[in-house]
Design a protein around this motif. Structure first.
Motif, PDB file in Angstrom:
ATOM      1  N   ILE A 107     -16.764  -9.370   9.350  1.00  0.00           N
ATOM      2  CA  ILE A 107     -16.253  -7.786   9.401  1.00  0.00           C
ATOM      3  C   ILE A 107     -15.352  -8.104   7.913  1.00  0.00           C
ATOM      4  O   ILE A 107     -14.364  -8.969   7.942  1.00  0.00           O
ATOM      5  CB  ILE A 107     -15.607  -7.420  10.395  1.00  0.00           C
ATOM      6  N   LEU A 108     -15.166  -7.087   7.173  1.00  0.00           N
ATOM      7  CA  LEU A 108     -14.432  -7.249   5.938  1.00  0.00           C
ATOM      8  C   LEU A 108     -13.339  -6.435   6.195  1.00  0.00           C
ATOM      9  O   LEU A 108     -13.223  -5.044   6.493  1.00  0.00           O
ATOM     10  CB  LEU A 108     -15.384  -6.728   4.853  1.00  0.00           C
ATOM     11  N   PHE A 109     -12.067  -6.828   6.025  1.00  0.00           N
ATOM     12  CA  PHE A 109     -10.791  -5.941   6.215  1.00  0.00           C
ATOM     13  C   PHE A 109     -10.316  -5.879   4.832  1.00  0.00           C
ATOM     14  O   PHE A 109      -9.745  -7.147   4.346  1.00  0.00           O
ATOM     15  CB  PHE A 109      -9.930  -6.737   7.174  1.00  0.00           C
ATOM     16  N   LEU A 110     -10.021  -4.753   4.285  1.00  0.00           N
ATOM     17  CA  LEU A 110      -9.594  -4.538   3.112  1.00  0.00           C
ATOM     18  C   LEU A 110      -8.193  -3.995   3.117  1.00  0.00           C
ATOM     19  O   LEU A 110      -7.558  -2.996   3.826  1.00  0.00           O
ATOM     20  CB  LEU A 110     -10.374  -3.296   2.568  1.00  0.00           C
ATOM     21  N   GLY A 111      -7.331  -4.644   2.308  1.00  0.00           N
ATOM     22  CA  GLY A 111      -5.833  -4.497   2.002  1.00  0.00           C
ATOM     23  C   GLY A 111      -5.384  -3.320   1.321  1.00  0.00           C
ATOM     24  O   GLY A 111      -6.381  -2.668   0.590  1.00  0.00           O
ATOM     25  N   GLN A 112      -4.211  -2.932   1.433  1.00  0.00           N
ATOM     26  CA  GLN A 112      -3.498  -1.819   0.737  1.00  0.00           C
ATOM     27  C   GLN A 112      -2.736  -2.232  -0.556  1.00  0.00           C
ATOM     28  O   GLN A 112      -2.173  -3.112  -0.590  1.00  0.00           O
ATOM     29  CB  GLN A 112      -2.887  -1.025   1.693  1.00  0.00           C
ATOM     30  N   PHE A 113      -2.748  -1.106  -1.455  1.00  0.00           N
ATOM     31  CA  PHE A 113      -1.924  -1.387  -2.530  1.00  0.00           C
ATOM     32  C   PHE A 113      -0.492  -1.121  -1.896  1.00  0.00           C
ATOM     33  O   PHE A 113       0.515  -1.530  -2.394  1.00  0.00           O
ATOM     34  CB  PHE A 113      -1.966  -0.318  -3.667  1.00  0.00           C
ATOM     35  N   LEU A 114      -0.208  -0.038  -1.405  1.00  0.00           N
ATOM     36  CA  LEU A 114       1.064   0.393  -0.798  1.00  0.00           C
ATOM     37  C   LEU A 114       1.613  -0.490   0.555  1.00  0.00           C
ATOM     38  O   LEU A 114       0.758  -1.150   0.965  1.00  0.00           O
ATOM     39  CB  LEU A 114       0.917   1.786  -0.063  1.00  0.00           C
ATOM     40  N   PRO A 115       2.835  -0.394   0.696  1.00  0.00           N
ATOM     41  CA  PRO A 115       3.272  -1.441   1.652  1.00  0.00           C
ATOM     42  C   PRO A 115       2.812  -0.852   2.984  1.00  0.00           C
ATOM     43  O   PRO A 115       2.827   0.315   3.339  1.00  0.00           O
ATOM     44  CB  PRO A 115       4.873  -0.989   1.510  1.00  0.00           C
ATOM     45  N   TYR A 116       2.311  -1.981   3.735  1.00  0.00           N
ATOM     46  CA  TYR A 116       1.535  -1.717   4.896  1.00  0.00           C
ATOM     47  C   TYR A 116       1.516  -2.937   5.755  1.00  0.00           C
ATOM     48  O   TYR A 116       1.279  -4.072   5.220  1.00  0.00           O
ATOM     49  CB  TYR A 116       0.170  -0.970   4.699  1.00  0.00           C
ATOM     50  N   ASN A 117       1.956  -2.914   6.954  1.00  0.00           N
ATOM     51  CA  ASN A 117       1.907  -4.223   8.030  1.00  0.00           C
ATOM     52  C   ASN A 117       0.411  -4.635   8.191  1.00  0.00           C
ATOM     53  O   ASN A 117      -0.035  -4.301   9.435  1.00  0.00           O
ATOM     54  CB  ASN A 117       2.703  -4.051   9.226  1.00  0.00           C
ATOM     55  N   GLU A 118      -0.217  -5.295   7.290  1.00  0.00           N
ATOM     56  CA  GLU A 118      -1.566  -5.817   7.515  1.00  0.00           C
ATOM     57  C   GLU A 118      -1.398  -6.918   8.447  1.00  0.00           C
ATOM     58  O   GLU A 118      -2.551  -7.288   8.946  1.00  0.00           O
ATOM     59  CB  GLU A 118      -2.243  -6.224   6.186  1.00  0.00           C
ATOM     60  N   ARG A 171      -1.267  -5.637  -4.551  1.00  0.00           N
ATOM     61  CA  ARG A 171      -0.486  -5.367  -3.523  1.00  0.00           C
ATOM     62  C   ARG A 171       1.088  -5.244  -3.780  1.00  0.00           C
ATOM     63  O   ARG A 171       1.617  -6.194  -4.102  1.00  0.00           O
ATOM     64  CB  ARG A 171      -0.595  -5.935  -2.242  1.00  0.00           C
ATOM     65  N   SER A 172       1.720  -4.268  -3.196  1.00  0.00           N
ATOM     66  CA  SER A 172       3.128  -3.897  -3.418  1.00  0.00           C
ATOM     67  C   SER A 172       3.776  -4.716  -2.360  1.00  0.00           C
ATOM     68  O   SER A 172       5.023  -4.935  -2.312  1.00  0.00           O
ATOM     69  CB  SER A 172       3.422  -2.816  -3.472  1.00  0.00           C
ATOM     70  N   THR A 211       5.847   4.014   4.293  1.00  0.00           N
ATOM     71  CA  THR A 211       4.394   4.686   4.160  1.00  0.00           C
ATOM     72  C   THR A 211       3.455   4.046   5.215  1.00  0.00           C
ATOM     73  O   THR A 211       3.602   2.927   5.519  1.00  0.00           O
ATOM     74  CB  THR A 211       3.705   3.695   2.882  1.00  0.00           C
ATOM     75  N   THR A 212       2.805   5.059   5.819  1.00  0.00           N
ATOM     76  CA  THR A 212       1.863   4.695   6.835  1.00  0.00           C
ATOM     77  C   THR A 212       0.338   5.226   6.259  1.00  0.00           C
ATOM     78  O   THR A 212       0.321   6.184   5.618  1.00  0.00           O
ATOM     79  CB  THR A 212       2.140   5.246   8.206  1.00  0.00           C
ATOM     80  N   MET A 213      -0.494   4.761   6.970  1.00  0.00           N
ATOM     81  CA  MET A 213      -2.051   5.170   6.751  1.00  0.00           C
ATOM     82  C   MET A 213      -2.069   6.419   7.074  1.00  0.00           C
ATOM     83  O   MET A 213      -2.983   7.304   6.516  1.00  0.00           O
ATOM     84  CB  MET A 213      -2.945   4.179   7.374  1.00  0.00           C
ATOM     85  N   LYS A 214      -1.398   6.632   8.206  1.00  0.00           N
ATOM     86  CA  LYS A 214      -1.532   8.129   8.770  1.00  0.00           C
ATOM     87  C   LYS A 214      -0.792   9.064   7.747  1.00  0.00           C
ATOM     88  O   LYS A 214      -1.566  10.165   7.387  1.00  0.00           O
ATOM     89  CB  LYS A 214      -0.708   8.224  10.158  1.00  0.00           C
TER      90      LYS A 214
END
Length: 198
Positions: A1-12, A42-43, A125-128
């Motif tokens: 399963i591929l989990f893609l990270g974010q550029f914006l700050p996000y609690n991955e 990523r930031s 910043t949230t994904m929502k």
């Protein structure tokens, strides 16, 4: 399963912990692994300790860079090999991601996507927020092959559902996000659109 990270700050790391527990606690997923692909620039600067995970593998293409520089954003010298993208998506069972361009690339390659749209207590910043305020994602929930997860407590149910039935369904609504025209390049289309709106 591929989990893609974010550029914006996000609690991955929080998402990775959920995924680790989901795989560890479900016999059906005993042969599954999560391939975590952080965003190349990523930031977020938090250090994720991968020794805490048995079922999470850091994408080998980004491993050295990820461990060397925790703040990718300050060092744009690293350029990932774009030819690698297609192989990592193609070899996944399905994709889990926040709002990032690789969601569309995954759909092009006929992979179903669990799109994270949850609140994040750690970051402003949230994904929502991203899904609700970024116009280029408006309407993405109408695509059959996307399931939005607005609560990480419901992630397990979605993962099990996608694992049992990963088959990609044809959906014309994707054409709203992807535009192909052999006769006109994107820059001329954009230029004409801007002229028409002035």
């Amino acid at each position: 399963i591929l989990f893609l990270g974010q550029f914006l700050p996000y609690n991955e790391e929080e998402v990775l912990n959920y995924l680790e527990n989901i795989i560890s606690n479900n016999y059906l997923l005993k042969n599954c692994k999560i391939i975590y692909r952080p965003h190349p620039w990523r930031s977020e600067t938090n250090n994720i300790n991968f020794k805490n995970f048995k079922n999470v593998i850091l994408d080998p293409q980004l491993e050295k860079h990820f461990k060397k520089r925790l703040n990718f954003y300050k060092s744009r010298s690293f350029q990932p090999n774009l030819n690698y993208y297609s192989s990592i998506i193609k070899n996944s069972h399905f994709v889990i991601s926040g709002a990032t361009s690789m969601v569309l690339e995954s759909l092009i390659m006929k992979k179903k996507v669990i799109l994270l749209g949850n609140d994040d207590k750690k970051n402003y910043t949230t994904m929502k927020t991203v899904l609700n305020t970024n116009e280029h994602f408006f309407g993405i929930e109408k695509i059959k092959n996307i399931s939005i997860c607005s609560d990480l407590l419901k992630l397990e149910k979605k993962v099990l559902s996608f694992y049992k039935s990963p088959k990609f369904q044809k959906c014309k609504k994707i054409n709203y996000f992807l535009y192909f025209n052999k006769n006109k390049n994107y820059s001329s289309i954009l230029y004409n659109k801007i002229l028409n709106e002035l």
